[in-house]
Design an enzyme around this catalytic site. Structure first.
Site, PDB file in Angstrom:
ATOM      1  N   GLU A  93       0.824  -1.209   0.000  1.00 32.64           N
ATOM      2  CA  GLU A  93       0.000   0.000   0.000  1.00 32.64           C
ATOM      3  C   GLU A  93       0.862   1.264   0.000  1.00 32.64           C
ATOM      4  O   GLU A  93       1.918   1.294   0.633  1.00 32.64           O
ATOM      5  CB  GLU A  93      -0.831   0.049   1.270  1.00 32.64           C
ATOM      6  CG  GLU A  93      -1.756  -1.118   1.435  1.00 32.64           C
ATOM      7  CD  GLU A  93      -2.468  -1.070   2.784  1.00 32.64           C
ATOM      8  OE1 GLU A  93      -3.387  -1.843   2.974  1.00 32.64           O
ATOM      9  OE2 GLU A  93      -2.085  -0.237   3.638  1.00 32.64           O
ATOM     10  N   CYS A 152       3.138   8.474   1.649  1.00 35.58           N
ATOM     11  CA  CYS A 152       3.490   7.573   2.753  1.00 35.58           C
ATOM     12  C   CYS A 152       3.848   6.224   2.132  1.00 35.58           C
ATOM     13  O   CYS A 152       2.996   5.563   1.542  1.00 35.58           O
ATOM     14  CB  CYS A 152       2.275   7.464   3.675  1.00 35.58           C
ATOM     15  SG  CYS A 152       2.474   6.288   5.004  1.00 35.58           S
ATOM     16  N   CYS A 203       5.039  -7.145   8.177  1.00 34.99           N
ATOM     17  CA  CYS A 203       5.927  -6.584   9.200  1.00 34.99           C
ATOM     18  C   CYS A 203       6.186  -7.633  10.280  1.00 34.99           C
ATOM     19  O   CYS A 203       5.330  -8.467  10.553  1.00 34.99           O
ATOM     20  CB  CYS A 203       5.259  -5.353   9.823  1.00 34.99           C
ATOM     21  SG  CYS A 203       6.335  -4.398  10.917  1.00 34.99           S
ATOM     22  N   CYS A 226       2.991  -5.153  16.291  1.00 34.37           N
ATOM     23  CA  CYS A 226       2.256  -4.207  17.153  1.00 34.37           C
ATOM     24  C   CYS A 226       0.784  -4.647  17.185  1.00 34.37           C
ATOM     25  O   CYS A 226       0.186  -4.913  16.140  1.00 34.37           O
ATOM     26  CB  CYS A 226       2.380  -2.782  16.622  1.00 34.37           C
ATOM     27  SG  CYS A 226       4.096  -2.222  16.604  1.00 34.37           S
ATOM     28  N   CYS A 285      -1.979  -2.722  15.118  1.00 32.23           N
ATOM     29  CA  CYS A 285      -1.636  -2.369  13.732  1.00 32.23           C
ATOM     30  C   CYS A 285      -2.024  -3.496  12.770  1.00 32.23           C
ATOM     31  O   CYS A 285      -1.645  -4.652  12.982  1.00 32.23           O
ATOM     32  CB  CYS A 285      -0.132  -2.082  13.640  1.00 32.23           C
ATOM     33  SG  CYS A 285       0.435  -1.792  11.951  1.00 32.23           S
ATOM     34  N   CYS A 305      -2.756   1.676   8.263  1.00 32.86           N
ATOM     35  CA  CYS A 305      -1.682   0.774   7.875  1.00 32.86           C
ATOM     36  C   CYS A 305      -2.183  -0.653   7.665  1.00 32.86           C
ATOM     37  O   CYS A 305      -2.677  -1.287   8.581  1.00 32.86           O
ATOM     38  CB  CYS A 305      -0.637   0.804   8.990  1.00 32.86           C
ATOM     39  SG  CYS A 305       0.852  -0.045   8.567  1.00 32.86           S
TER      40      CYS A 305
HETATM   41  N1  SAH Z   1       7.136   0.410  11.665  1.00 33.93           N
HETATM   42  C1  SAH Z   1       7.214   1.827  11.713  1.00 33.93           C
HETATM   43  C2  SAH Z   1       6.505   2.551  10.578  1.00 33.93           C
HETATM   44  C3  SAH Z   1       5.175   2.057  10.110  1.00 33.93           C
HETATM   45  S1  SAH Z   1       3.765   2.373  11.107  1.00 33.93           S
HETATM   46  C4  SAH Z   1       6.757   2.339  13.065  1.00 33.93           C
HETATM   47  O1  SAH Z   1       6.338   1.526  13.882  1.00 33.93           O
HETATM   48  O2  SAH Z   1       6.869   3.540  13.324  1.00 33.93           O
HETATM   49  C5  SAH Z   1       3.609   4.126  11.192  1.00 33.93           C
HETATM   50  C6  SAH Z   1       2.898   4.629  12.421  1.00 33.93           C
HETATM   51  O3  SAH Z   1       1.506   4.261  12.422  1.00 33.93           O
HETATM   52  C7  SAH Z   1       3.471   4.049  13.711  1.00 33.93           C
HETATM   53  O4  SAH Z   1       3.551   5.054  14.686  1.00 33.93           O
HETATM   54  C8  SAH Z   1       2.426   3.024  14.102  1.00 33.93           C
HETATM   55  O5  SAH Z   1       2.480   2.688  15.456  1.00 33.93           O
HETATM   56  C9  SAH Z   1       1.151   3.735  13.685  1.00 33.93           C
HETATM   57  N2  SAH Z   1      -0.020   2.861  13.567  1.00 33.93           N
HETATM   58  C10 SAH Z   1      -0.098   1.599  13.123  1.00 33.93           C
HETATM   59  N3  SAH Z   1      -1.361   1.137  13.196  1.00 33.93           N
HETATM   60  C11 SAH Z   1      -2.107   2.140  13.678  1.00 33.93           C
HETATM   61  C12 SAH Z   1      -3.479   2.276  13.982  1.00 33.93           C
HETATM   62  N4  SAH Z   1      -4.327   1.282  13.813  1.00 33.93           N
HETATM   63  N5  SAH Z   1      -3.885   3.469  14.491  1.00 33.93           N
HETATM   64  C13 SAH Z   1      -3.027   4.494  14.672  1.00 33.93           C
HETATM   65  N6  SAH Z   1      -1.723   4.412  14.398  1.00 33.93           N
HETATM   66  C14 SAH Z   1      -1.258   3.248  13.906  1.00 33.93           C
END
Ligand code: SAH
Length: 382
Positions: free
Chosen positions: A107, A126, A133, A137, A140, A356
Site C-alpha cells: 500500500e 506515505c 511486518c 504491534c 496495527c 496501515c
Molecule cells: N514500523 C514503523 C513505521 C510504520 S507504522 C513504526 O512503527 O513507526 C507508522 C505509524 O503508524 C506508527 O507510529 C504506528 O504505530 C502507527 N499505527 C499503526 N497502526 C495504527 C493504527 N491502527 N492506528 C493508529 N496508528 C497506527
C-alpha cells in the site's frame, strides 16, 4: 558494466536490475561502460525523474544503440503496477494498492493539504518498506498480517514516482515523503537508505532531505546508524507508552529497547543531526490514554525537546478503540502544561479504509481486519 554485486542486491541477485535502483554515480558508471558520453547519463536521469517512463522503450531521446545496450545489459524500468485505489470524498487522501513483480501487494498513500481548491501546497506520500511486518504491534493491521519480505529500494522509489507522475498531470508535485506505510524501515535498513539517497539526490528525484521522515518502532541500533549517515532526514519513534511494561504489551518486539533508551536516543539524534525527533503515541481508549500515563510521559519528556504526535488509534482488530475527544484533549493538555511540545494528528480520509495494512487486508482477506471499519491513513508528522 555495473555489476549486480555492486548494487547491494540482496542474496541471489535478480536477473534484471531496475534503473530506478541506481544512484546517479552508478548511472554514470553504467553509461561510461556503454561507451557513451557523460551527458547521456544526465539525460537518462532527467528522463527517469522528470518524465517517469514506464519502460526502456520510452527512453526515446537516447540513441537506439544505448537503449539496446540497456536491455541486453539486463536493465529494466518499472517494478510496481496499480491494482486498487480508494480516495476520500474530499479528494485529499488517495490510497493505492501496488502489485510488485513477484505478485506481492503493498500500500502507498498520498495526502494533500492546502491550496484552497486550487493547486495543493503540500503533497505527502506515505511509503511501505516491507511486505507485512515482523514487529507485531497489537493495534496495527500490518503487524497482525505477518511478514513476507523486504521491499527493494527501487520498489520504494516506484511508490513515490507513481504519485509524482499522477500529480504532474495536474501541475502538482510531491513535497514530502514519510516512511510510515507497511513495515519497519530500519529492519530493512540498506534498501531504505538507498531509496532515501535516490529520492534526495539532486541529479535524481531531488527532494530536500528535510522533507523526508522515517518512522521506526524504535530499533536502537538502526537509529544510531541513521544518526551518523550525515543526512538531514526527520525521525519519528513510535513510543505509544511511557513505561516498558505497557509498551511491551502494545509492541511485543520492543523488549531489547527500553523507553528510557529510546528517549535518550532522541537527544543523541538531535545532537548528531540538529533535527528534533517526533514521538508517536497512538491513543487507545482505556489502554494508554489515562491522566496518570500522560503525567508519566510528561515527566519523562520535560526539557527533552522532542515533539509528541498523538494519534487517536484507527480501529483495526483486537478491539482497540479511539478515546473520545474529551479524553484526547485532556491527554494533550497534561503534556502541554508541562511544556512538552505536542499535537493531535488531524484526521484525513476517515471514510476510506486507509490505516496501515487495511486496504491490502480488505483485498487479500489475510490478517484479522474487521470488515466495515473505516480508518485513517498515517499522516505526515511534519
Ligand atoms: N514500523 C514503523 C513505521 C510504520 S507504522 C513504526 O512503527 O513507526 C507508522 C505509524 O503508524 C506508527 O507510529 C504506528 O504505530 C502507527 N499505527 C499503526 N497502526 C495504527 C493504527 N491502527 N492506528 C493508529 N496508528 C497506527
Amino acid at each position: 558494466m555495473v555489476h549486480v554485486v555492486d548494487l547491494g542486491l540482496p542474496d541471489g541477485g535478480f536477473l534484471m536490475v531496475d534503473l530506478y535502483r541506481l544512484l546517479p554515480e552508478e548511472v554514470d558508471a553504467l553509461v561510461g561502460d556503454m561507451g557513451q558520453p557523460r551527458y547521456r547519463a544526465d539525460q537518462l536521469l532527467h528522463m527517469l525523474y522528470r518524465q517517469f517512463p514506464s519502460g526502456v522503450s520510452m527512453l526515446k531521446q537516447l540513441p537506439s544503440k544505448m537503449r539496446e545496450a540497456i536491455n541486453t545489459g539486463g536493465f529494466s524500468i518499472g517494478s510496481a503496477s496499480e491494482v486498487g485505489r480508494v480516495a476520500s470524498e474530499d479528494g485529499d487522501t488517495t490510497k493505492i494498492l501496488l502489485r510488485l513483480d513477484d505478485g506481492a501487494l503493498i500500500e502507498t498513500v498520498l495526502m494533500q493539504y492546502g491550496g484552497d481548491g486550487g493547486r495543493r501546497t503540500r503533497s505527502t506520500v506515505c511509503v511501505s518498506t516491507q511486505v507485512g511486518c515482523q514487529m507485531a504491534c497489537t493495534f496495527c493491521a500490518t503487524g497482525q498480517m505477518g511478514f513476507e519480505r523486504n521491499i527493494k529500494a527501487e520498489e520504494i522509489v516506484a511508490q513515490v514516482l507513481h504519485f509524482a507522475s499522477m500529480l504532474r498531470e495536474r501541475g502538482e508535485r510531491i513535497t514530502n515523503v514519510v516512511f510510515m506505510g507497511m513495515g519497519e524501515p530500519l529492519a530493512n535498513y540498506s534498501e531504505t537508505l538507498r531509496a532515501v539517497r535516490i529520492l534526495t539526490h539532486k541529479r535524481a528525484f531531488g527532494l530536500g532531505q528535510r522533507h523526508i521522515t522515517i518512522s521506526t518502532v524504535g530499533l536502537a541500533s538502526g537509529i544510531g546508524r541513521l544518526a551518523k549517515e550525515g543526512l538531514q532526514v526527520g525521525l519519528a519513534i513510535s513510543l505509544h507508552a511511557p513505561n516498558d511494561s505497557l509498551r511491551r504489551k502494545l509492541v511485543p518486539t520492543a523488549k531489547p529497547n527500553s523507553v528510557k533508551e529510546l528517549i535518550s536516543m532522541t537527544r543523541s539524534y538531535f545532537e548528531e543531526t540538529g533535527r528534533r525527533v517526533t514521538l508517536e503515541y497512538a491513543l487507545i481508549e482505556n489502554v494508554n490514554d489515562s491522566r496518570d500515563l500522560a503525567e508519566e510521559l510528561s515527566s519523562l519528556l520535560r526539557g527533552n525537546g522532542a515533539h509528541v504526535n498523538l494519534i487517536p488509534v484507527n480501529p483495526t482488530a483486537g478491539g482497540f478503540r479511539r478515546p473520545d475527544w474529551k479524553r484526547i484533549t485532556q491527554f494533550e493538555r497534561v503534556l502541554k502544561s508541562s511544556g512538552v511540545n505536542c499535537t493531535v494528528r488531524v484526521e484525513k480520509g476517515v471514510e476510506i479504509s486507509a490505516a496501515c495494512g487495511q486496504l491490502r487486508t480488505d483485498v487479500t482477506g489475510k490478517g484479522r481486519q474487521i470488515k466495515g471499519l473505516t480508518g485513517r491513513p498515517h499522516e505526515s508528522c511534519l
